[in-house]
Design a protein around this motif. Structure first.
Motif, PDB file in Angstrom:
ATOM      1  N   ASP A  22      49.712 -10.159  45.028  1.00  0.00           N
ATOM      2  CA  ASP A  22      48.971 -11.039  45.944  1.00  0.00           C
ATOM      3  C   ASP A  22      47.507 -11.161  45.539  1.00  0.00           C
ATOM      4  O   ASP A  22      46.906 -12.236  45.636  1.00  0.00           O
ATOM      5  N   GLU A  23      46.914 -10.079  45.062  1.00  0.00           N
ATOM      6  CA  GLU A  23      45.524 -10.113  44.604  1.00  0.00           C
ATOM      7  C   GLU A  23      45.391 -10.979  43.356  1.00  0.00           C
ATOM      8  O   GLU A  23      44.415 -11.723  43.207  1.00  0.00           O
ATOM      9  N   VAL A  24      46.362 -10.895  42.475  1.00  0.00           N
ATOM     10  CA  VAL A  24      46.354 -11.742  41.274  1.00  0.00           C
ATOM     11  C   VAL A  24      46.396 -13.207  41.692  1.00  0.00           C
ATOM     12  O   VAL A  24      45.624 -14.032  41.178  1.00  0.00           O
ATOM     13  N   TYR A  25      47.279 -13.553  42.627  1.00  0.00           N
ATOM     14  CA  TYR A  25      47.377 -14.944  43.076  1.00  0.00           C
ATOM     15  C   TYR A  25      46.047 -15.428  43.661  1.00  0.00           C
ATOM     16  O   TYR A  25      45.613 -16.547  43.402  1.00  0.00           O
ATOM     17  N   ARG A  26      45.408 -14.571  44.448  1.00  0.00           N
ATOM     18  CA  ARG A  26      44.142 -14.948  45.091  1.00  0.00           C
ATOM     19  C   ARG A  26      43.057 -15.237  44.051  1.00  0.00           C
ATOM     20  O   ARG A  26      42.363 -16.248  44.127  1.00  0.00           O
ATOM     21  N   VAL A  27      42.905 -14.353  43.073  1.00  0.00           N
ATOM     22  CA  VAL A  27      41.879 -14.547  42.042  1.00  0.00           C
ATOM     23  C   VAL A  27      42.224 -15.752  41.168  1.00  0.00           C
ATOM     24  O   VAL A  27      41.358 -16.566  40.842  1.00  0.00           O
ATOM     25  N   ALA A  28      43.486 -15.885  40.804  1.00  0.00           N
ATOM     26  CA  ALA A  28      43.894 -17.019  39.965  1.00  0.00           C
ATOM     27  C   ALA A  28      43.651 -18.347  40.677  1.00  0.00           C
ATOM     28  O   ALA A  28      43.208 -19.316  40.054  1.00  0.00           O
ATOM     29  N   ALA A  29      43.919 -18.402  41.965  1.00  0.00           N
ATOM     30  CA  ALA A  29      43.681 -19.636  42.723  1.00  0.00           C
ATOM     31  C   ALA A  29      42.193 -19.970  42.732  1.00  0.00           C
ATOM     32  O   ALA A  29      41.803 -21.135  42.577  1.00  0.00           O
ATOM     33  N   ARG A  30      41.360 -18.965  42.895  1.00  0.00           N
ATOM     34  CA  ARG A  30      39.909 -19.179  42.941  1.00  0.00           C
ATOM     35  C   ARG A  30      39.387 -19.765  41.636  1.00  0.00           C
ATOM     36  O   ARG A  30      38.524 -20.628  41.629  1.00  0.00           O
ATOM     37  N   TYR A  31      39.938 -19.310  40.510  1.00  0.00           N
ATOM     38  CA  TYR A  31      39.440 -19.746  39.202  1.00  0.00           C
ATOM     39  C   TYR A  31      40.310 -20.816  38.542  1.00  0.00           C
ATOM     40  O   TYR A  31      39.995 -21.270  37.441  1.00  0.00           O
ATOM     41  N   GLY A  32      41.399 -21.191  39.159  1.00  0.00           N
ATOM     42  CA  GLY A  32      42.272 -22.206  38.571  1.00  0.00           C
ATOM     43  C   GLY A  32      43.000 -21.714  37.331  1.00  0.00           C
ATOM     44  O   GLY A  32      43.114 -22.436  36.345  1.00  0.00           O
ATOM     45  N   LEU A  33      43.524 -20.491  37.375  1.00  0.00           N
ATOM     46  CA  LEU A  33      44.188 -19.887  36.219  1.00  0.00           C
ATOM     47  C   LEU A  33      45.706 -19.949  36.349  1.00  0.00           C
ATOM     48  O   LEU A  33      46.257 -19.999  37.439  1.00  0.00           O
ATOM     49  N   HIS A  34      46.363 -19.910  35.207  1.00  0.00           N
ATOM     50  CA  HIS A  34      47.822 -19.868  35.150  1.00  0.00           C
ATOM     51  C   HIS A  34      48.275 -18.411  35.224  1.00  0.00           C
ATOM     52  O   HIS A  34      47.707 -17.549  34.559  1.00  0.00           O
ATOM     53  N   VAL A  35      49.287 -18.138  36.034  1.00  0.00           N
ATOM     54  CA  VAL A  35      49.835 -16.791  36.196  1.00  0.00           C
ATOM     55  C   VAL A  35      51.301 -16.811  35.808  1.00  0.00           C
ATOM     56  O   VAL A  35      52.054 -17.682  36.255  1.00  0.00           O
ATOM     57  N   THR A  36      51.699 -15.849  34.993  1.00  0.00           N
ATOM     58  CA  THR A  36      53.110 -15.687  34.653  1.00  0.00           C
ATOM     59  C   THR A  36      53.569 -14.332  35.176  1.00  0.00           C
ATOM     60  O   THR A  36      53.032 -13.292  34.805  1.00  0.00           O
ATOM     61  N   ILE A  37      54.541 -14.367  36.066  1.00  0.00           N
ATOM     62  CA  ILE A  37      55.126 -13.174  36.668  1.00  0.00           C
ATOM     63  C   ILE A  37      56.396 -12.859  35.872  1.00  0.00           C
ATOM     64  O   ILE A  37      57.327 -13.661  35.870  1.00  0.00           O
ATOM     65  N   VAL A  38      56.406 -11.718  35.201  1.00  0.00           N
ATOM     66  CA  VAL A  38      57.529 -11.364  34.327  1.00  0.00           C
ATOM     67  C   VAL A  38      58.236 -10.149  34.918  1.00  0.00           C
ATOM     68  O   VAL A  38      57.607  -9.131  35.208  1.00  0.00           O
ATOM     69  N   SER A  39      59.555 -10.281  35.091  1.00  0.00           N
ATOM     70  CA  SER A  39      60.317  -9.190  35.692  1.00  0.00           C
ATOM     71  C   SER A  39      61.733  -9.155  35.121  1.00  0.00           C
ATOM     72  O   SER A  39      62.179 -10.107  34.493  1.00  0.00           O
TER      73      SER A  39
END
Length: 159
Positions: A22-39
């Motif tokens: 959730d913290e990753v999503y929050r920071v990525a949204a603020r900066y407009g970054l792409h997030v890849t969740i790998v599981s």
């Protein structure tokens, strides 16, 4: 002459046991970054165009291998896995543990040695407990470390 596309900062999350998604999503949204969740298994992720879910097979270290093959200079990897962090740091990425600890060239060797020693002690029965519980202080330290990592790459790439 064509101008090169600006570097796009990407965040890769070793997600199966990650407590800071959730913290990753929050920071990525603020900066407009792409997030890849790998599981290794299906995880629910927010439905956002900048969040990608990748489910790999269940082979040992398959998620780690997937991330390590893609992460490089200008990327951020979130993982508690020391061998994966080592591979990513060697490739030029910033590797952060969920508690905010940044893995560096200087620290990753010691972290690997400590990890191997603790594994040997656990296998010998000398240590039976696990890691300390994840705390709000850890979550806060992670948020600060992630923000600093993003700002570092933004400065370096002029974005």
């Amino acid at each position: 002459m064509t101008e090169a596309a600006p570097h796009r900062i990407a965040i890769y999350v070793d997600a199966d046991a990650c407590p800071v998604k959730d913290e990753v999503y929050r920071v990525a949204a603020r900066y407009g970054l792409h997030v890849t969740i790998v599981s290794n298994s299906f995880l629910n992720v927010p439905r956002e165009p900048w969040i990608e879910r990748v489910v790999v097979g269940d082979r040992l270290d398959e998620a780690d291998d997937w991330i390590a093959e893609r992460a490089g200079r200008g990327d951020i990897v979130v993982t508690a896995d020391v061998p994966l962090a080592s591979r990513c740091v060697k490739a030029g990425a910033v590797a952060l543990a969920p508690n905010g600890k940044a893995f560096t060239d200087a620290s990753v060797g010691l972290a690997l040695a400590t990890r191997n020693l603790m594994q040997d002690l656990r296998e010998a029965g000398a240590i039976t407990g696990g890691p300390k519980p994840f705390s709000p202080k850890d979550r806060s330290a992670f948020l600060g470390a992630l923000d600093r990592a993003v700002m570092r790459w933004k400065r370096e790439f002029g974005i």
